[in-house]
Design a protein around this motif. Structure first.
Motif, PDB file in Angstrom:
ATOM      1  N   ALA A 158       0.824  -1.211   0.000  1.00 26.30           N
ATOM      2  CA  ALA A 158       0.000   0.000   0.000  1.00 26.30           C
ATOM      3  C   ALA A 158       0.858   1.261   0.000  1.00 26.30           C
ATOM      4  O   ALA A 158       1.885   1.324   0.681  1.00 26.30           O
ATOM      5  N   ASP A 159       0.434   2.251  -0.769  1.00 22.11           N
ATOM      6  CA  ASP A 159       1.033   3.584  -0.763  1.00 22.11           C
ATOM      7  C   ASP A 159       2.518   3.571  -1.143  1.00 22.11           C
ATOM      8  O   ASP A 159       3.344   4.177  -0.478  1.00 22.11           O
ATOM      9  N   ASN A 160       2.837   2.841  -2.220  1.00 25.31           N
ATOM     10  CA  ASN A 160       4.206   2.748  -2.712  1.00 25.31           C
ATOM     11  C   ASN A 160       4.315   3.464  -4.051  1.00 25.31           C
ATOM     12  O   ASN A 160       3.304   3.737  -4.699  1.00 25.31           O
ATOM     13  N   ARG A 161       5.541   3.748  -4.479  1.00 25.41           N
ATOM     14  CA  ARG A 161       5.780   4.372  -5.782  1.00 25.41           C
ATOM     15  C   ARG A 161       6.695   3.474  -6.599  1.00 25.41           C
ATOM     16  O   ARG A 161       7.733   3.026  -6.095  1.00 25.41           O
ATOM     17  N   PHE A 162       6.307   3.252  -7.862  1.00 28.32           N
ATOM     18  CA  PHE A 162       7.069   2.404  -8.761  1.00 28.32           C
ATOM     19  C   PHE A 162       7.528   3.234  -9.955  1.00 28.32           C
ATOM     20  O   PHE A 162       6.718   3.876 -10.612  1.00 28.32           O
ATOM     21  N   ALA A 163       8.840   3.197 -10.253  1.00 25.28           N
ATOM     22  CA  ALA A 163       9.377   3.901 -11.417  1.00 25.28           C
ATOM     23  C   ALA A 163       8.978   3.141 -12.685  1.00 25.28           C
ATOM     24  O   ALA A 163       8.762   1.930 -12.647  1.00 25.28           O
ATOM     25  N   PRO A 164       8.886   3.838 -13.822  1.00 24.66           N
ATOM     26  CA  PRO A 164       8.586   3.143 -15.090  1.00 24.66           C
ATOM     27  C   PRO A 164       9.693   2.143 -15.437  1.00 24.66           C
ATOM     28  O   PRO A 164      10.829   2.290 -15.003  1.00 24.66           O
ATOM     29  N   HIS A 165       9.339   1.159 -16.235  1.00 23.44           N
ATOM     30  CA  HIS A 165      10.280   0.125 -16.671  1.00 23.44           C
ATOM     31  C   HIS A 165      10.640   0.363 -18.135  1.00 23.44           C
ATOM     32  O   HIS A 165       9.934  -0.097 -19.028  1.00 23.44           O
ATOM     33  N   PRO A 166      11.752   1.054 -18.419  1.00 23.47           N
ATOM     34  CA  PRO A 166      12.097   1.332 -19.808  1.00 23.47           C
ATOM     35  C   PRO A 166      12.528   0.101 -20.603  1.00 23.47           C
ATOM     36  O   PRO A 166      12.334   0.036 -21.795  1.00 23.47           O
ATOM     37  N   ASP A 167      13.089  -0.909 -19.951  1.00 25.44           N
ATOM     38  CA  ASP A 167      13.596  -2.097 -20.645  1.00 25.44           C
ATOM     39  C   ASP A 167      12.810  -3.343 -20.295  1.00 25.44           C
ATOM     40  O   ASP A 167      13.363  -4.430 -20.194  1.00 25.44           O
ATOM     41  N   GLY A 168      11.530  -3.231 -20.086  1.00 23.29           N
ATOM     42  CA  GLY A 168      10.756  -4.382 -19.633  1.00 23.29           C
ATOM     43  C   GLY A 168      10.807  -4.444 -18.121  1.00 23.29           C
ATOM     44  O   GLY A 168      11.142  -3.488 -17.451  1.00 23.29           O
ATOM     45  N   GLY A 169      10.498  -5.575 -17.568  1.00 21.78           N
ATOM     46  CA  GLY A 169      10.454  -5.704 -16.119  1.00 21.78           C
ATOM     47  C   GLY A 169       9.027  -5.611 -15.642  1.00 21.78           C
ATOM     48  O   GLY A 169       8.101  -5.358 -16.408  1.00 21.78           O
ATOM     49  N   GLU A 170       8.835  -5.824 -14.360  1.00 22.18           N
ATOM     50  CA  GLU A 170       7.490  -5.857 -13.789  1.00 22.18           C
ATOM     51  C   GLU A 170       7.531  -5.340 -12.355  1.00 22.18           C
ATOM     52  O   GLU A 170       8.509  -5.532 -11.650  1.00 22.18           O
ATOM     53  N   ASP A 171       6.421  -4.723 -11.944  1.00 22.52           N
ATOM     54  CA  ASP A 171       6.304  -4.324 -10.544  1.00 22.52           C
ATOM     55  C   ASP A 171       6.010  -5.537  -9.677  1.00 22.52           C
ATOM     56  O   ASP A 171       6.562  -5.686  -8.596  1.00 22.52           O
ATOM     57  N   PHE A 172       5.118  -6.423 -10.150  1.00 18.81           N
ATOM     58  CA  PHE A 172       4.733  -7.618  -9.404  1.00 18.81           C
ATOM     59  C   PHE A 172       5.059  -8.834 -10.264  1.00 18.81           C
ATOM     60  O   PHE A 172       4.423  -9.055 -11.287  1.00 18.81           O
ATOM     61  N   HIS A 173       6.047  -9.614  -9.859  1.00 19.95           N
ATOM     62  CA  HIS A 173       6.477 -10.775 -10.629  1.00 19.95           C
ATOM     63  C   HIS A 173       6.121 -12.035  -9.839  1.00 19.95           C
ATOM     64  O   HIS A 173       6.733 -12.326  -8.806  1.00 19.95           O
ATOM     65  N   PHE A 174       5.100 -12.757 -10.301  1.00 24.40           N
ATOM     66  CA  PHE A 174       4.646 -13.969  -9.633  1.00 24.40           C
ATOM     67  C   PHE A 174       5.235 -15.185 -10.337  1.00 24.40           C
ATOM     68  O   PHE A 174       5.077 -15.338 -11.539  1.00 24.40           O
ATOM     69  N   VAL A 175       5.912 -16.051  -9.597  1.00 22.95           N
ATOM     70  CA  VAL A 175       6.564 -17.227 -10.157  1.00 22.95           C
ATOM     71  C   VAL A 175       5.810 -18.462  -9.674  1.00 22.95           C
ATOM     72  O   VAL A 175       5.668 -18.673  -8.466  1.00 22.95           O
ATOM     73  N   GLN A 176       5.353 -19.300 -10.593  1.00 23.16           N
ATOM     74  CA  GLN A 176       4.586 -20.491 -10.225  1.00 23.16           C
ATOM     75  C   GLN A 176       5.359 -21.786 -10.420  1.00 23.16           C
ATOM     76  O   GLN A 176       4.901 -22.829 -10.031  1.00 23.16           O
ATOM     77  N   SER A 177       6.558 -21.732 -11.009  1.00 19.52           N
ATOM     78  CA  SER A 177       7.236 -22.969 -11.391  1.00 19.52           C
ATOM     79  C   SER A 177       8.182 -23.512 -10.341  1.00 19.52           C
ATOM     80  O   SER A 177       8.911 -24.455 -10.595  1.00 19.52           O
ATOM     81  N   ARG A 178       8.208 -22.956  -9.157  1.00 24.11           N
ATOM     82  CA  ARG A 178       9.131 -23.411  -8.119  1.00 24.11           C
ATOM     83  C   ARG A 178       8.625 -24.701  -7.450  1.00 24.11           C
ATOM     84  O   ARG A 178       7.437 -24.894  -7.271  1.00 24.11           O
ATOM     85  N   VAL A 179       9.543 -25.558  -7.053  1.00 23.82           N
ATOM     86  CA  VAL A 179       9.184 -26.769  -6.332  1.00 23.82           C
ATOM     87  C   VAL A 179       8.573 -26.366  -4.993  1.00 23.82           C
ATOM     88  O   VAL A 179       9.111 -25.538  -4.276  1.00 23.82           O
ATOM     89  N   LEU A 180       7.431 -26.975  -4.664  1.00 19.98           N
ATOM     90  CA  LEU A 180       6.756 -26.633  -3.421  1.00 19.98           C
ATOM     91  C   LEU A 180       7.393 -27.363  -2.246  1.00 19.98           C
ATOM     92  O   LEU A 180       8.000 -28.421  -2.393  1.00 19.98           O
ATOM     93  N   PHE A 181       7.229 -26.798  -1.061  1.00 21.21           N
ATOM     94  CA  PHE A 181       7.891 -27.252   0.144  1.00 21.21           C
ATOM     95  C   PHE A 181       7.009 -28.231   0.912  1.00 21.21           C
ATOM     96  O   PHE A 181       5.849 -27.952   1.181  1.00 21.21           O
ATOM     97  N   HIS A 182       7.537 -29.387   1.276  1.00 22.30           N
ATOM     98  CA  HIS A 182       6.826 -30.389   2.085  1.00 22.30           C
ATOM     99  C   HIS A 182       5.454 -30.720   1.535  1.00 22.30           C
ATOM    100  O   HIS A 182       4.500 -30.890   2.295  1.00 22.30           O
ATOM    101  N   GLY A 183       5.305 -30.743   0.214  1.00 25.43           N
ATOM    102  CA  GLY A 183       4.052 -31.155  -0.394  1.00 25.43           C
ATOM    103  C   GLY A 183       2.953 -30.107  -0.363  1.00 25.43           C
ATOM    104  O   GLY A 183       1.825 -30.401  -0.752  1.00 25.43           O
ATOM    105  N   ASP A 184       3.237 -28.894   0.103  1.00 24.61           N
ATOM    106  CA  ASP A 184       2.204 -27.847   0.125  1.00 24.61           C
ATOM    107  C   ASP A 184       1.801 -27.486  -1.298  1.00 24.61           C
ATOM    108  O   ASP A 184       2.612 -27.506  -2.205  1.00 24.61           O
TER     109      ASP A 184
END
Length: 184
Positions: A158-184
């Motif tokens: 909440a209430d943060n400032r994000f600079a523009p991304h001139p060369d790509g990139g993302e403010d919120f990068h969600f990664v789903q391909s990681r191995v899960l821990f203890h079967g979660d």
């Protein structure tokens, strides 16, 4: 020699270091691998007292603050300046992170911090509650989030400032391909 209120809570003669919150204030680091590295703080404590990093400046660092197995940590009013991800070679940017968390790190608060010049701004803990507010970001990936390791993880941004991304990139990068821990 414990600070209050922890001093009033302790009944044993000896206190395990992993139960004592720390205070790291008004420090600076430059041209180093890490500005601050923290291991095993409040990890096995029976209290909810917070460790505090405040009014610090880390510049031209590969990693600003590395919190591994840390519980109840606050980072506030600090400046973290990386050396820029353009200096990364193939595969050498994995640790180019403003605030990185690993292990059982949980319950992180970041308030009033400037984080710029890193490949990743903050690696969100996969456990507990993370609150990020009044923080300025200018990184390739500002917030990196992997799947949770335990039920009930919350992330409040909440209430943060994000600079523009001139060369790509993302403010919120969600990664789903990681191995899960203890079967979660």
């Amino acid at each position: 020699n414990l600070d209050s209120p922890l001093r009033e809570m302790v009944t044993e003669q000896q206190v395990t270091p992993t139960t004592i919150p720390f205070r790291f204030s008004r420090n600076a680091a430059a041209n180093s691998g890490r500005g601050l590295e923290v291991w095993h703080t409040n990890e096995v404590s029976a209290h909810n007292l917070e460790s505090l990093v405040e009014d610090c400046m880390f510049w031209n660092v590969r990693s600003g603050i590395d919190i591994t197995y840390g519980v109840n940590t606050v980072v506030r009013n600090s400046i973290l300046l990386g050396y820029g991800s353009e200096r990364c070679g193939e595969g050498s940017c994995d640790e180019n992170i403003g605030i990185t968390t690993d292990g059982t790190t949980r319950n992180l608060r970041v308030d009033g911090v400037q984080i710029s010049g890193f490949r990743t701004g903050i690696w969100i803990p996969s456990r507990g509650t993370t609150q990020i507010s009044r923080t300025r970001f200018d990184n390739t990936f500002n917030l990196l989030m992997y799947p949770p390791h335990q039920p009930g993880r919350r992330t409040i941004v909440a209430d943060n400032r994000f600079a523009p991304h001139p060369d790509g990139g993302e403010d919120f990068h969600f990664v789903q391909s990681r191995v899960l821990f203890h079967g979660d």
